[in-house]
Design a protein around this motif. Structure first.
Motif, PDB file in Angstrom:
ATOM      1  N   LEU A 170      21.711 -26.976  14.472  1.00  0.00           N
ATOM      2  CA  LEU A 170      21.124 -27.126  15.803  1.00  0.00           C
ATOM      3  C   LEU A 170      21.349 -25.830  16.568  1.00  0.00           C
ATOM      4  CD1 LEU A 170      22.186 -30.699  16.983  1.00  0.00           C
ATOM      5  CD2 LEU A 170      19.955 -29.928  16.179  1.00  0.00           C
ATOM      6  N   PRO A 171      20.352 -25.372  17.313  1.00  0.00           N
ATOM      7  CA  PRO A 171      20.564 -24.173  18.133  1.00  0.00           C
ATOM      8  C   PRO A 171      21.586 -24.449  19.232  1.00  0.00           C
ATOM      9  CG  PRO A 171      18.236 -24.775  18.061  1.00  0.00           C
ATOM     10  CD  PRO A 171      19.002 -25.885  17.418  1.00  0.00           C
ATOM     11  N   ARG A 172      22.336 -23.426  19.571  1.00  0.00           N
ATOM     12  CA  ARG A 172      23.271 -23.546  20.683  1.00  0.00           C
ATOM     13  C   ARG A 172      22.461 -23.859  21.933  1.00  0.00           C
ATOM     14  NH1 ARG A 172      26.652 -18.356  22.087  1.00  0.00           N
ATOM     15  NH2 ARG A 172      24.518 -17.696  22.306  1.00  0.00           N
ATOM     16  N   GLY A 173      22.863 -24.811  22.696  1.00  0.00           N
ATOM     17  CA  GLY A 173      22.138 -25.187  23.900  1.00  0.00           C
ATOM     18  C   GLY A 173      21.050 -26.225  23.638  1.00  0.00           C
ATOM     19  N   ALA A 222      13.302 -31.345  21.628  1.00  0.00           N
ATOM     20  CA  ALA A 222      14.153 -32.234  20.842  1.00  0.00           C
ATOM     21  C   ALA A 222      13.820 -32.035  19.370  1.00  0.00           C
ATOM     22  CB  ALA A 222      13.913 -33.678  21.256  1.00  0.00           C
ATOM     23  N   GLY A 223      14.839 -31.874  18.538  1.00  0.00           N
ATOM     24  CA  GLY A 223      14.630 -31.689  17.112  1.00  0.00           C
ATOM     25  C   GLY A 223      14.516 -30.241  16.663  1.00  0.00           C
ATOM     26  N   HIS A 224      14.607 -29.277  17.597  1.00  0.00           N
ATOM     27  CA  HIS A 224      14.568 -27.849  17.257  1.00  0.00           C
ATOM     28  C   HIS A 224      15.716 -27.558  16.294  1.00  0.00           C
ATOM     29  CE1 HIS A 224      14.462 -23.491  19.141  1.00  0.00           C
ATOM     30  NE2 HIS A 224      14.640 -23.448  17.817  1.00  0.00           N
ATOM     31  N   VAL A 225      15.410 -26.854  15.205  1.00  0.00           N
ATOM     32  CA  VAL A 225      16.376 -26.553  14.154  1.00  0.00           C
ATOM     33  C   VAL A 225      16.300 -25.064  13.827  1.00  0.00           C
ATOM     34  CG1 VAL A 225      16.962 -27.010  11.725  1.00  0.00           C
ATOM     35  CG2 VAL A 225      16.128 -28.871  13.160  1.00  0.00           C
ATOM     36  N   LEU A 226      17.438 -24.469  13.476  1.00  0.00           N
ATOM     37  CA  LEU A 226      17.484 -23.114  12.935  1.00  0.00           C
ATOM     38  C   LEU A 226      17.872 -23.191  11.467  1.00  0.00           C
ATOM     39  CD1 LEU A 226      19.541 -21.090  15.585  1.00  0.00           C
ATOM     40  CD2 LEU A 226      17.076 -21.112  15.268  1.00  0.00           C
ATOM     41  N   VAL A 259       6.840 -22.728  13.133  1.00  0.00           N
ATOM     42  CA  VAL A 259       7.811 -22.079  12.265  1.00  0.00           C
ATOM     43  C   VAL A 259       7.822 -20.621  12.701  1.00  0.00           C
ATOM     44  CG1 VAL A 259       8.360 -21.444   9.881  1.00  0.00           C
ATOM     45  CG2 VAL A 259       7.342 -23.685  10.381  1.00  0.00           C
ATOM     46  N   ILE A 260       8.947 -20.173  13.247  1.00  0.00           N
ATOM     47  CA  ILE A 260       8.987 -18.868  13.899  1.00  0.00           C
ATOM     48  C   ILE A 260      10.222 -18.079  13.463  1.00  0.00           C
ATOM     49  CG2 ILE A 260       9.110 -17.675  16.127  1.00  0.00           C
ATOM     50  CD1 ILE A 260       7.992 -20.313  17.382  1.00  0.00           C
ATOM     51  N   LEU A 265      12.446 -23.955  13.584  1.00  0.00           N
ATOM     52  CA  LEU A 265      11.483 -25.036  13.419  1.00  0.00           C
ATOM     53  C   LEU A 265      11.479 -25.781  14.745  1.00  0.00           C
ATOM     54  CD1 LEU A 265      12.770 -24.871  10.283  1.00  0.00           C
ATOM     55  CD2 LEU A 265      11.044 -26.636  10.090  1.00  0.00           C
ATOM     56  N   VAL A 266      10.337 -25.759  15.398  1.00  0.00           N
ATOM     57  CA  VAL A 266      10.220 -26.348  16.731  1.00  0.00           C
ATOM     58  C   VAL A 266       9.209 -27.486  16.664  1.00  0.00           C
ATOM     59  CG1 VAL A 266       9.675 -25.897  19.150  1.00  0.00           C
ATOM     60  CG2 VAL A 266      10.719 -24.084  17.756  1.00  0.00           C
TER      61      VAL A 266
END
Length: 155
Positions: free
Chosen positions: A50-53, A58-62, A98-99, A117-118
């Motif tokens: 999970l990204p910091r912050g 909702a569900g944003h992943v690194l 996907v960025i 992944l957003v």
């Protein structure tokens, strides 16, 4: 959190203004269990966290490789393996962006390859920097203004 390691396992940081690697790279520290992160998936070659912050939706992943590479162009094999993991998660996620970014001008703030992944849905109000804006149009280069050189594949 991932396994712990000794600080001496990490390469030293360059003295003056160089990129953060090894001991001071926040993603290397997460991979080695020396910094906290909420790990969502742990593969042999990559982590999903999970990204910091909390991220931008909702569900944003690194997704980041366990091998330190500064960006997507540094090691095509590591980038491809990382993208495979991204694709696995994207298949579970549904509509998403996907960025990844390469370099400060492209908004890269941590010099360790990572892919966002957003999750997206219609009407979520999240716009990307190159989407049309009410006053500014688009930032996309026109067909006659390619920001890259054209050359045969494999060269």
């Amino acid at each position: 959190m991932h396994r712990a390691a000794e600080d001496h396992d990490l390469p030293e940081e360059p003295d003056e203004g160089g990129p953060r690697v090894g001991g001071s790279c926040p993603f290397c520290r997460i991979v080695r269990g020396l910094a906290p992160a909420e790990v969502l998936r742990d593969w042999p070659d990559a982590l999903a966290i999970l990204p910091r912050g909390g991220g931008v939706t909702a569900g944003h992943v690194l997704v980041l490789p366990k091998t330190h590479v500064p960006d997507v162009a540094a090691d095509p094999l590591v980038s491809a393996a990382t993208m495979r993991r991204v694709a696995e998660l994207a298949g579970e996620m549904g509509d998403c962006n996907v960025i990844t970014s390469r370099g400060a001008a492209a908004t890269q703030t941590v010099p360790h390859l990572h892919v966002h992944l957003v999750p997206r849905h219609h009407g979520d109000g999240l716009s990307l920097p190159w989407t049309p804006r009410a006053a500014g149009g688009t930032r996309r280069p026109g067909p006659d203004r390619r920001p890259w050189s054209v050359r045969p594949a494999g060269r």
